[in-house]
Design a protein around this motif. Structure first.
Motif, PDB file in Angstrom:
ATOM      1  N   GLN A   1      -0.551 -10.425 -10.487  1.00 31.09           N
ATOM      2  CA  GLN A   1      -1.905 -10.327  -9.950  1.00 31.09           C
ATOM      3  C   GLN A   1      -2.196  -8.900  -9.503  1.00 31.09           C
ATOM      4  O   GLN A   1      -1.451  -8.329  -8.694  1.00 31.09           O
ATOM      5  CB  GLN A   1      -2.065 -11.269  -8.756  1.00 31.09           C
ATOM      6  CG  GLN A   1      -1.675 -12.706  -9.030  1.00 31.09           C
ATOM      7  CD  GLN A   1      -1.447 -13.460  -7.734  1.00 31.09           C
ATOM      8  OE1 GLN A   1      -0.333 -13.875  -7.422  1.00 31.09           O
ATOM      9  NE2 GLN A   1      -2.517 -13.635  -6.959  1.00 31.09           N
ATOM     10  N   PRO A   2      -3.278  -8.283 -10.004  1.00 30.00           N
ATOM     11  CA  PRO A   2      -3.617  -6.916  -9.582  1.00 30.00           C
ATOM     12  C   PRO A   2      -4.049  -6.875  -8.124  1.00 30.00           C
ATOM     13  O   PRO A   2      -4.669  -7.810  -7.613  1.00 30.00           O
ATOM     14  CB  PRO A   2      -4.769  -6.531 -10.508  1.00 30.00           C
ATOM     15  CG  PRO A   2      -5.345  -7.813 -10.972  1.00 30.00           C
ATOM     16  CD  PRO A   2      -4.222  -8.801 -11.010  1.00 30.00           C
ATOM     17  N   PHE A   3      -3.705  -5.768  -7.456  1.00 33.54           N
ATOM     18  CA  PHE A   3      -4.074  -5.580  -6.053  1.00 33.54           C
ATOM     19  C   PHE A   3      -4.683  -4.200  -5.873  1.00 33.54           C
ATOM     20  O   PHE A   3      -4.184  -3.210  -6.416  1.00 33.54           O
ATOM     21  CB  PHE A   3      -2.848  -5.706  -5.133  1.00 33.54           C
ATOM     22  CG  PHE A   3      -3.095  -5.207  -3.740  1.00 33.54           C
ATOM     23  CD1 PHE A   3      -3.869  -5.947  -2.856  1.00 33.54           C
ATOM     24  CD2 PHE A   3      -2.604  -3.970  -3.319  1.00 33.54           C
ATOM     25  CE1 PHE A   3      -4.119  -5.481  -1.568  1.00 33.54           C
ATOM     26  CE2 PHE A   3      -2.854  -3.497  -2.040  1.00 33.54           C
ATOM     27  CZ  PHE A   3      -3.623  -4.257  -1.164  1.00 33.54           C
ATOM     28  N   MET A   4      -5.755  -4.134  -5.082  1.00 31.69           N
ATOM     29  CA  MET A   4      -6.376  -2.867  -4.715  1.00 31.69           C
ATOM     30  C   MET A   4      -6.474  -2.784  -3.198  1.00 31.69           C
ATOM     31  O   MET A   4      -6.840  -3.764  -2.546  1.00 31.69           O
ATOM     32  CB  MET A   4      -7.783  -2.766  -5.315  1.00 31.69           C
ATOM     33  CG  MET A   4      -7.794  -2.584  -6.831  1.00 31.69           C
ATOM     34  SD  MET A   4      -7.207  -0.939  -7.320  1.00 31.69           S
ATOM     35  CE  MET A   4      -8.554   0.084  -6.707  1.00 31.69           C
ATOM     36  N   PRO A   5      -6.133  -1.642  -2.602  1.00 31.92           N
ATOM     37  CA  PRO A   5      -6.288  -1.489  -1.141  1.00 31.92           C
ATOM     38  C   PRO A   5      -7.746  -1.697  -0.745  1.00 31.92           C
ATOM     39  O   PRO A   5      -8.660  -1.589  -1.586  1.00 31.92           O
ATOM     40  CB  PRO A   5      -5.845  -0.043  -0.887  1.00 31.92           C
ATOM     41  CG  PRO A   5      -4.984   0.311  -2.051  1.00 31.92           C
ATOM     42  CD  PRO A   5      -5.556  -0.440  -3.225  1.00 31.92           C
ATOM     43  N   PRO A   6      -8.013  -2.012   0.512  1.00 30.68           N
ATOM     44  CA  PRO A   6      -9.396  -2.195   0.965  1.00 30.68           C
ATOM     45  C   PRO A   6     -10.267  -1.002   0.611  1.00 30.68           C
ATOM     46  O   PRO A   6      -9.819   0.149   0.647  1.00 30.68           O
ATOM     47  CB  PRO A   6      -9.246  -2.340   2.490  1.00 30.68           C
ATOM     48  CG  PRO A   6      -7.852  -2.850   2.681  1.00 30.68           C
ATOM     49  CD  PRO A   6      -7.037  -2.223   1.592  1.00 30.68           C
TER      50      PRO A   6
ATOM     51  N   TRP B   1      -5.800   6.537   8.311  1.00 32.52           N
ATOM     52  CA  TRP B   1      -5.223   5.378   8.990  1.00 32.52           C
ATOM     53  C   TRP B   1      -4.079   5.803   9.906  1.00 32.52           C
ATOM     54  O   TRP B   1      -3.974   5.364  11.039  1.00 32.52           O
ATOM     55  CB  TRP B   1      -4.733   4.383   7.942  1.00 32.52           C
ATOM     56  CG  TRP B   1      -4.340   3.043   8.472  1.00 32.52           C
ATOM     57  CD1 TRP B   1      -5.138   1.958   8.659  1.00 32.52           C
ATOM     58  CD2 TRP B   1      -3.018   2.636   8.874  1.00 32.52           C
ATOM     59  NE1 TRP B   1      -4.410   0.899   9.159  1.00 32.52           N
ATOM     60  CE2 TRP B   1      -3.095   1.294   9.293  1.00 32.52           C
ATOM     61  CE3 TRP B   1      -1.790   3.269   8.916  1.00 32.52           C
ATOM     62  CZ2 TRP B   1      -1.998   0.567   9.739  1.00 32.52           C
ATOM     63  CZ3 TRP B   1      -0.682   2.567   9.361  1.00 32.52           C
ATOM     64  CH2 TRP B   1      -0.786   1.243   9.772  1.00 32.52           C
ATOM     65  N   LEU B   2      -3.229   6.697   9.415  1.00 27.05           N
ATOM     66  CA  LEU B   2      -2.081   7.154  10.206  1.00 27.05           C
ATOM     67  C   LEU B   2      -2.504   8.055  11.364  1.00 27.05           C
ATOM     68  O   LEU B   2      -1.818   8.117  12.387  1.00 27.05           O
ATOM     69  CB  LEU B   2      -1.092   7.900   9.312  1.00 27.05           C
ATOM     70  CG  LEU B   2      -0.311   7.055   8.302  1.00 27.05           C
ATOM     71  CD1 LEU B   2       0.488   7.951   7.372  1.00 27.05           C
ATOM     72  CD2 LEU B   2       0.620   6.080   9.025  1.00 27.05           C
TER      73      LEU B   2
ATOM     74  N   VAL C   1       0.823  -1.209   0.000  1.00 26.42           N
ATOM     75  CA  VAL C   1       0.000   0.000   0.000  1.00 26.42           C
ATOM     76  C   VAL C   1       0.857   1.259   0.000  1.00 26.42           C
ATOM     77  O   VAL C   1       0.641   2.176  -0.789  1.00 26.42           O
ATOM     78  CB  VAL C   1      -0.959   0.006   1.212  1.00 26.42           C
ATOM     79  CG1 VAL C   1      -1.738   1.314   1.274  1.00 26.42           C
ATOM     80  CG2 VAL C   1      -1.907  -1.176   1.141  1.00 26.42           C
ATOM     81  N   ALA C   2       1.852   1.329   0.905  1.00 29.10           N
ATOM     82  CA  ALA C   2       2.640   2.558   1.016  1.00 29.10           C
ATOM     83  C   ALA C   2       3.953   2.259   1.726  1.00 29.10           C
ATOM     84  O   ALA C   2       4.049   1.334   2.542  1.00 29.10           O
ATOM     85  CB  ALA C   2       1.869   3.628   1.777  1.00 29.10           C
ATOM     86  N   LEU C   3       4.976   3.076   1.414  1.00 33.88           N
ATOM     87  CA  LEU C   3       6.240   3.061   2.140  1.00 33.88           C
ATOM     88  C   LEU C   3       6.189   4.178   3.178  1.00 33.88           C
ATOM     89  O   LEU C   3       5.925   5.328   2.827  1.00 33.88           O
ATOM     90  CB  LEU C   3       7.415   3.285   1.185  1.00 33.88           C
ATOM     91  CG  LEU C   3       7.632   2.221   0.119  1.00 33.88           C
ATOM     92  CD1 LEU C   3       8.743   2.655  -0.829  1.00 33.88           C
ATOM     93  CD2 LEU C   3       7.962   0.876   0.745  1.00 33.88           C
TER      94      LEU C   3
ATOM     95  N   TYR D   1      -3.297 -13.557   5.057  1.00 32.78           N
ATOM     96  CA  TYR D   1      -3.226 -14.488   6.186  1.00 32.78           C
ATOM     97  C   TYR D   1      -3.999 -13.951   7.386  1.00 32.78           C
ATOM     98  O   TYR D   1      -4.700 -14.705   8.085  1.00 32.78           O
ATOM     99  CB  TYR D   1      -1.764 -14.739   6.560  1.00 32.78           C
ATOM    100  CG  TYR D   1      -1.571 -15.698   7.702  1.00 32.78           C
ATOM    101  CD1 TYR D   1      -1.751 -17.067   7.518  1.00 32.78           C
ATOM    102  CD2 TYR D   1      -1.216 -15.231   8.968  1.00 32.78           C
ATOM    103  CE1 TYR D   1      -1.584 -17.955   8.573  1.00 32.78           C
ATOM    104  CE2 TYR D   1      -1.040 -16.104  10.025  1.00 32.78           C
ATOM    105  CZ  TYR D   1      -1.230 -17.464   9.825  1.00 32.78           C
ATOM    106  OH  TYR D   1      -1.067 -18.339  10.866  1.00 32.78           O
ATOM    107  N   VAL D   2      -3.870 -12.635   7.640  1.00 32.90           N
ATOM    108  CA  VAL D   2      -4.589 -12.038   8.773  1.00 32.90           C
ATOM    109  C   VAL D   2      -5.802 -11.239   8.299  1.00 32.90           C
ATOM    110  O   VAL D   2      -6.539 -10.697   9.120  1.00 32.90           O
ATOM    111  CB  VAL D   2      -3.662 -11.130   9.604  1.00 32.90           C
ATOM    112  CG1 VAL D   2      -2.554 -11.946  10.228  1.00 32.90           C
ATOM    113  CG2 VAL D   2      -3.086 -10.015   8.742  1.00 32.90           C
ATOM    114  N   ASP D   3      -5.981 -11.163   6.974  1.00 35.72           N
ATOM    115  CA  ASP D   3      -7.091 -10.428   6.376  1.00 35.72           C
ATOM    116  C   ASP D   3      -7.155  -8.987   6.890  1.00 35.72           C
ATOM    117  O   ASP D   3      -8.198  -8.485   7.295  1.00 35.72           O
ATOM    118  CB  ASP D   3      -8.426 -11.138   6.667  1.00 35.72           C
ATOM    119  CG  ASP D   3      -9.586 -10.526   5.868  1.00 35.72           C
ATOM    120  OD1 ASP D   3      -9.317  -9.926   4.804  1.00 35.72           O
ATOM    121  OD2 ASP D   3     -10.740 -10.630   6.312  1.00 35.72           O
TER     122      ASP D   3
END
Length: 332
Positions: free
Chosen positions: A225-230, A238-239, A188-190, A205-207
Protein backbone atom coordinates in the motif's frame (compact mmCIF):
# COMPACT_ATOMS: atom_id res chain seq x y z
CA UNK A 1 39.10 40.00 -13.75
CA UNK A 2 37.34 37.13 -15.55
CA UNK A 3 40.07 36.91 -18.21
CA UNK A 4 42.72 36.76 -15.48
CA UNK A 5 40.92 33.89 -13.79
CA UNK A 6 40.69 31.97 -17.07
CA UNK A 7 44.39 32.58 -17.66
CA UNK A 8 45.23 31.07 -14.24
CA UNK A 9 43.06 28.04 -15.01
CA UNK A 10 44.73 27.56 -18.38
CA UNK A 11 48.16 27.76 -16.74
CA UNK A 12 47.14 25.19 -14.14
CA UNK A 13 45.86 22.79 -16.82
CA UNK A 14 49.09 23.16 -18.79
CA UNK A 15 51.09 22.22 -15.70
CA UNK A 16 48.89 19.17 -15.03
CA UNK A 17 49.18 17.98 -18.62
CA UNK A 18 52.96 18.42 -18.57
CA UNK A 19 53.17 16.39 -15.36
CA UNK A 20 51.17 13.64 -17.06
CA UNK A 21 53.28 13.72 -20.22
CA UNK A 22 56.70 13.64 -18.55
CA UNK A 23 57.52 10.24 -17.08
CA UNK A 24 60.20 11.78 -14.87
CA UNK A 25 57.89 14.59 -13.74
CA UNK A 26 58.55 18.32 -13.60
CA UNK A 27 60.41 20.64 -11.25
CA UNK A 28 59.41 23.87 -9.56
CA UNK A 29 61.41 25.71 -12.22
CA UNK A 30 59.40 23.92 -14.92
CA UNK A 31 56.18 25.15 -13.32
CA UNK A 32 57.53 28.70 -13.41
CA UNK A 33 58.28 28.43 -17.13
CA UNK A 34 55.08 26.61 -18.13
CA UNK A 35 52.78 28.98 -16.22
CA UNK A 36 54.91 32.10 -16.69
CA UNK A 37 54.94 32.92 -12.99
CA UNK A 38 57.42 33.75 -10.22
CA UNK A 39 58.82 31.16 -7.83
CA UNK A 40 56.46 31.98 -4.93
CA UNK A 41 53.43 31.70 -7.20
CA UNK A 42 54.82 28.42 -8.56
CA UNK A 43 55.12 27.10 -5.00
CA UNK A 44 51.50 28.04 -4.31
CA UNK A 45 50.40 26.32 -7.52
CA UNK A 46 52.35 23.19 -6.59
CA UNK A 47 50.79 23.16 -3.12
CA UNK A 48 47.31 23.54 -4.61
CA UNK A 49 47.96 20.57 -6.90
CA UNK A 50 49.22 18.47 -3.99
CA UNK A 51 45.98 19.20 -2.09
CA UNK A 52 43.74 18.49 -5.06
CA UNK A 53 45.66 15.44 -6.38
CA UNK A 54 46.69 13.21 -3.48
CA UNK A 55 48.11 10.68 -5.96
CA UNK A 56 50.66 13.26 -7.14
CA UNK A 57 54.00 11.79 -6.14
CA UNK A 58 57.59 12.85 -5.86
CA UNK A 59 59.85 11.47 -8.58
CA UNK A 60 63.34 10.03 -8.23
CA UNK A 61 65.28 11.63 -5.35
CA UNK A 62 68.04 14.10 -5.97
CA UNK A 63 68.06 17.78 -6.72
CA UNK A 64 66.08 19.28 -8.15
CA UNK A 65 62.94 17.78 -6.65
CA UNK A 66 60.39 16.54 -9.22
CA UNK A 67 56.67 15.69 -9.13
CA UNK A 68 55.08 12.97 -11.26
CA UNK A 69 51.44 12.46 -12.25
CA UNK A 70 50.60 9.04 -13.71
CA UNK A 71 47.41 8.07 -15.56
CA UNK A 72 44.79 10.24 -17.29
CA UNK A 73 44.59 13.71 -15.81
CA UNK A 74 40.77 13.81 -15.57
CA UNK A 75 40.34 10.54 -13.72
CA UNK A 76 43.16 11.44 -11.36
CA UNK A 77 41.62 14.84 -10.70
CA UNK A 78 38.47 13.05 -9.55
CA UNK A 79 40.40 10.96 -7.03
CA UNK A 80 39.54 11.71 -3.38
CA UNK A 81 41.73 13.90 -1.20
CA UNK A 82 43.03 13.00 2.24
CA UNK A 83 40.42 15.23 3.91
CA UNK A 84 37.59 13.65 1.88
CA UNK A 85 38.72 10.12 2.72
CA UNK A 86 39.07 11.03 6.40
CA UNK A 87 35.55 12.52 6.40
CA UNK A 88 34.23 9.30 4.87
CA UNK A 89 35.98 7.20 7.52
CA UNK A 90 34.62 9.53 10.21
CA UNK A 91 31.06 9.07 8.93
CA UNK A 92 31.46 5.28 8.98
CA UNK A 93 32.86 5.33 12.53
CA UNK A 94 29.96 7.48 13.76
CA UNK A 95 27.38 5.20 12.14
CA UNK A 96 28.94 2.11 13.73
CA UNK A 97 29.07 3.84 17.11
CA UNK A 98 25.35 4.60 16.83
CA UNK A 99 24.57 0.97 16.00
CA UNK A 100 23.63 1.56 12.35
CA UNK A 101 25.91 -1.11 10.90
CA UNK A 102 23.95 -1.48 7.67
CA UNK A 103 24.50 2.17 6.67
CA UNK A 104 28.12 1.94 7.88
CA UNK A 105 28.72 -1.02 5.57
CA UNK A 106 27.34 0.96 2.61
CA UNK A 107 29.61 3.90 3.41
CA UNK A 108 32.53 1.48 3.66
CA UNK A 109 31.70 0.07 0.20
CA UNK A 110 31.63 3.62 -1.17
CA UNK A 111 35.08 4.18 0.31
CA UNK A 112 36.41 1.15 -1.54
CA UNK A 113 35.23 2.69 -4.82
CA UNK A 114 36.76 6.05 -3.99
CA UNK A 115 40.10 4.59 -3.00
CA UNK A 116 40.21 2.49 -6.17
CA UNK A 117 40.86 5.77 -7.98
CA UNK A 118 44.15 6.11 -6.12
CA UNK A 119 47.42 4.53 -7.12
CA UNK A 120 48.76 1.77 -4.81
CA UNK A 121 51.54 4.10 -3.69
CA UNK A 122 49.03 6.82 -2.77
CA UNK A 123 46.84 4.39 -0.83
CA UNK A 124 49.85 3.22 1.17
CA UNK A 125 50.93 6.79 1.85
CA UNK A 126 47.49 8.05 2.90
CA UNK A 127 46.48 5.17 5.21
CA UNK A 128 48.47 6.31 8.29
CA UNK A 129 47.39 9.94 7.75
CA UNK A 130 43.72 8.93 7.77
CA UNK A 131 44.19 6.93 10.98
CA UNK A 132 45.97 9.90 12.57
CA UNK A 133 43.11 12.27 11.67
CA UNK A 134 40.50 9.91 13.08
CA UNK A 135 42.44 9.46 16.30
CA UNK A 136 42.90 13.22 16.57
CA UNK A 137 39.15 13.89 16.65
CA UNK A 138 38.44 10.83 18.80
CA UNK A 139 35.77 9.28 16.56
CA UNK A 140 37.29 5.82 16.32
CA UNK A 141 38.03 5.57 20.05
CA UNK A 142 35.15 7.49 21.61
CA UNK A 143 33.25 5.28 24.08
CA UNK A 144 29.65 5.55 25.12
CA UNK A 145 26.46 3.51 25.56
CA UNK A 146 24.21 2.91 22.60
CA UNK A 147 21.17 0.84 21.75
CA UNK A 148 21.63 -2.44 19.88
CA UNK A 149 19.61 -2.22 16.65
CA UNK A 150 18.64 -4.96 14.22
CA UNK A 151 20.27 -4.57 10.81
CA UNK A 152 17.48 -6.39 8.91
CA UNK A 153 14.92 -4.21 10.68
CA UNK A 154 16.72 -0.99 9.68
CA UNK A 155 17.07 -2.25 6.11
CA UNK A 156 13.33 -2.98 5.93
CA UNK A 157 12.49 0.48 7.28
CA UNK A 158 14.77 2.20 4.77
CA UNK A 159 13.24 0.16 1.96
CA UNK A 160 9.73 1.18 3.01
CA UNK A 161 10.63 4.88 3.39
CA UNK A 162 12.33 5.00 -0.02
CA UNK A 163 9.48 3.09 -1.68
CA UNK A 164 6.81 5.21 0.02
CA UNK A 165 4.75 2.31 1.42
CA UNK A 166 3.09 1.35 4.69
CA UNK A 167 4.69 -1.15 7.05
CA UNK A 168 3.29 -3.82 9.34
CA UNK A 169 5.20 -4.30 12.60
CA UNK A 170 5.19 -5.67 16.13
CA UNK A 171 5.94 -3.09 18.80
CA UNK A 172 6.83 -3.50 22.49
CA UNK A 173 5.02 -0.78 24.45
CA UNK A 174 7.37 0.87 26.94
CA UNK A 175 4.68 1.47 29.57
CA UNK A 176 3.01 -1.94 29.74
CA UNK A 177 5.87 -3.95 28.15
CA UNK A 178 3.25 -5.79 26.10
CA UNK A 179 3.89 -6.66 22.49
CA UNK A 180 1.34 -5.13 20.12
CA UNK A 181 1.21 -7.18 16.94
CA UNK A 182 0.39 -6.32 13.32
CA UNK A 183 0.45 -2.55 13.75
CA UNK A 184 0.30 -0.62 10.47
CA UNK A 185 2.37 2.56 10.27
CA UNK A 186 3.35 5.04 7.59
CA UNK A 187 7.12 5.49 8.01
CA UNK A 188 8.45 9.02 7.52
CA UNK A 189 12.03 9.20 8.81
CA UNK A 190 14.66 7.51 10.97
CA UNK A 191 15.89 9.82 13.73
CA UNK A 192 19.38 8.52 14.51
CA UNK A 193 21.83 10.07 16.93
CA UNK A 194 23.16 9.82 20.46
CA UNK A 195 20.94 8.16 23.03
CA UNK A 196 17.74 6.49 21.89
CA UNK A 197 16.93 6.02 18.21
CA UNK A 198 13.44 6.58 16.82
CA UNK A 199 11.17 5.98 13.85
CA UNK A 200 8.89 8.89 13.01
CA UNK A 201 5.72 7.38 11.54
CA UNK A 202 2.07 8.16 10.89
CA UNK A 203 -0.44 6.13 12.91
CA UNK A 204 -4.01 5.82 11.65
CA UNK A 205 -5.07 4.85 15.17
CA UNK A 206 -4.25 8.32 16.53
CA UNK A 207 -4.48 10.05 13.13
CA UNK A 208 -1.16 11.79 13.70
CA UNK A 209 2.60 11.43 13.57
CA UNK A 210 4.22 9.57 16.47
CA UNK A 211 7.72 8.53 17.56
CA UNK A 212 8.43 4.82 17.93
CA UNK A 213 11.59 3.60 19.64
CA UNK A 214 13.59 1.52 17.16
CA UNK A 215 14.84 -0.85 19.86
CA UNK A 216 11.19 -1.75 20.66
CA UNK A 217 10.34 -2.77 17.09
CA UNK A 218 10.40 -6.57 16.82
CA UNK A 219 9.22 -7.12 13.25
CA UNK A 220 8.92 -4.86 10.20
CA UNK A 221 7.42 -5.85 6.86
CA UNK A 222 6.88 -3.34 4.00
CA UNK A 223 3.39 -3.57 2.49
CA UNK A 224 2.17 -2.96 -1.05
CA UNK A 225 0.00 0.00 0.00
CA UNK A 226 1.47 3.40 -0.99
CA UNK A 227 1.96 5.95 1.78
CA UNK A 228 2.46 9.71 1.62
CA UNK A 229 3.33 11.94 4.62
CA UNK A 230 0.65 14.47 5.62
CA UNK A 231 0.28 17.30 3.13
CA UNK A 232 2.63 20.20 3.86
CA UNK A 233 4.75 18.19 6.30
CA UNK A 234 8.40 19.34 6.47
CA UNK A 235 10.67 17.29 8.73
CA UNK A 236 13.00 20.17 9.64
CA UNK A 237 10.03 22.34 10.71
CA UNK A 238 8.59 19.49 12.76
CA UNK A 239 11.89 18.93 14.57
CA UNK A 240 12.46 22.65 15.20
CA UNK A 241 9.62 22.67 17.74
CA UNK A 242 11.45 20.16 19.98
CA UNK A 243 14.57 20.33 22.13
CA UNK A 244 15.57 16.84 21.00
CA UNK A 245 13.29 14.49 19.12
CA UNK A 246 10.47 13.97 21.62
CA UNK A 247 7.27 15.83 20.76
CA UNK A 248 5.60 18.24 23.20
CA UNK A 249 3.77 21.53 23.02
CA UNK A 250 6.47 24.21 22.54
CA UNK A 251 7.06 26.42 25.58
CA UNK A 252 9.19 29.44 26.40
CA UNK A 253 12.41 28.23 28.01
CA UNK A 254 14.87 30.36 30.00
CA UNK A 255 18.11 29.12 31.58
CA UNK A 256 20.76 31.17 33.38
CA UNK A 257 24.32 29.84 33.37
CA UNK A 258 26.43 31.05 36.29
CA UNK A 259 29.55 33.14 35.54
CA UNK A 260 31.90 30.13 35.83
CA UNK A 261 29.87 28.29 33.13
CA UNK A 262 28.99 31.23 30.87
CA UNK A 263 31.99 30.92 28.53
CA UNK A 264 31.38 27.22 27.97
CA UNK A 265 27.62 27.67 27.52
CA UNK A 266 28.24 30.29 24.85
CA UNK A 267 29.88 27.58 22.72
CA UNK A 268 26.67 25.52 22.63
CA UNK A 269 23.68 25.82 20.34
CA UNK A 270 20.92 24.52 22.56
CA UNK A 271 18.21 25.25 19.98
CA UNK A 272 18.02 27.02 16.59
CA UNK A 273 15.67 29.67 18.03
CA UNK A 274 17.91 30.57 20.99
CA UNK A 275 18.92 34.07 22.03
CA UNK A 276 21.79 34.90 24.40
CA UNK A 277 21.93 37.72 26.96
CA UNK A 278 25.02 38.68 28.97
CA UNK A 279 24.01 39.60 32.52
CA UNK A 280 25.78 42.28 34.65
CA UNK A 281 27.10 39.67 37.08
CA UNK A 282 28.82 37.72 34.27
CA UNK A 283 26.18 35.03 33.94
CA UNK A 284 24.58 34.12 30.59
CA UNK A 285 20.83 33.83 29.96
CA UNK A 286 19.67 31.52 27.18
CA UNK A 287 16.11 31.73 25.85
CA UNK A 288 14.36 29.60 23.22
CA UNK A 289 10.99 28.05 22.43
CA UNK A 290 10.68 24.26 22.28
CA UNK A 291 9.11 21.20 23.86
CA UNK A 292 10.84 18.17 25.33
CA UNK A 293 11.08 18.53 29.11
CA UNK A 294 12.62 15.10 29.74
CA UNK A 295 15.35 15.65 27.15
CA UNK A 296 16.07 19.08 28.62
CA UNK A 297 16.52 17.49 32.04
CA UNK A 298 18.85 14.89 30.53
CA UNK A 299 21.02 17.64 29.10
CA UNK A 300 20.91 19.95 32.11
CA UNK A 301 22.38 17.20 34.30
CA UNK A 302 25.75 17.72 32.64
CA UNK A 303 25.82 21.31 33.96
CA UNK A 304 25.11 20.37 37.57
CA UNK A 305 24.69 23.39 39.86
CA UNK A 306 26.18 25.77 37.28
CA UNK A 307 22.79 26.47 35.67
CA UNK A 308 19.50 27.84 37.01
CA UNK A 309 16.13 27.07 35.41
CA UNK A 310 14.12 30.30 35.24
CA UNK A 311 11.21 29.04 33.09
CA UNK A 312 8.95 27.23 32.49
CA UNK A 313 7.66 26.04 35.85
CA UNK A 314 6.90 22.59 34.39
CA UNK A 315 10.61 22.15 33.67
CA UNK A 316 11.50 23.29 37.21
CA UNK A 317 9.10 20.68 38.64
CA UNK A 318 10.49 17.93 36.42
CA UNK A 319 14.03 18.93 37.37
CA UNK A 320 13.29 18.74 41.11
CA UNK A 321 11.79 15.26 40.70
CA UNK A 322 14.80 14.14 38.66
CA UNK A 323 17.27 15.46 41.25
CA UNK A 324 15.33 13.81 44.09
CA UNK A 325 15.32 10.48 42.23
CA UNK A 326 19.05 10.75 41.58
CA UNK A 327 19.65 11.43 45.29
CA UNK A 328 17.63 8.34 46.27
CA UNK A 329 19.53 6.22 43.76
CA UNK A 330 22.79 7.45 45.27
CA UNK A 331 21.69 6.50 48.77
CA UNK A 332 21.27 10.07 50.06
Amino acid sequence: MTDARYAKLESLLRVVLRMEARRDGITLADIQVIAGIERRAAERMRDALLRALPQLEEGDPGPPKRWVLTGPALSRALAPTLEELAARHRAEALLRREGDRSAADRVSALADRLQAALSPQARTRLAPDIEALLEADGVALRPGPREALSEPLLAALRQAILAGVWIECDYLNAGSWRLSRNIELGPVALLMGSGRQYLLAYSEYVDDLRLFRLANLHRVEPLDQPFMPPEGFILSDWLSESFGVWREEPMRVEWRFLPEAAAEARLWQFHPSQSLTDEPDGSLTVRFTAGGIEEMCDHLFRWGDRVQIIAPEALCDAWRLRVAAAARAGGD
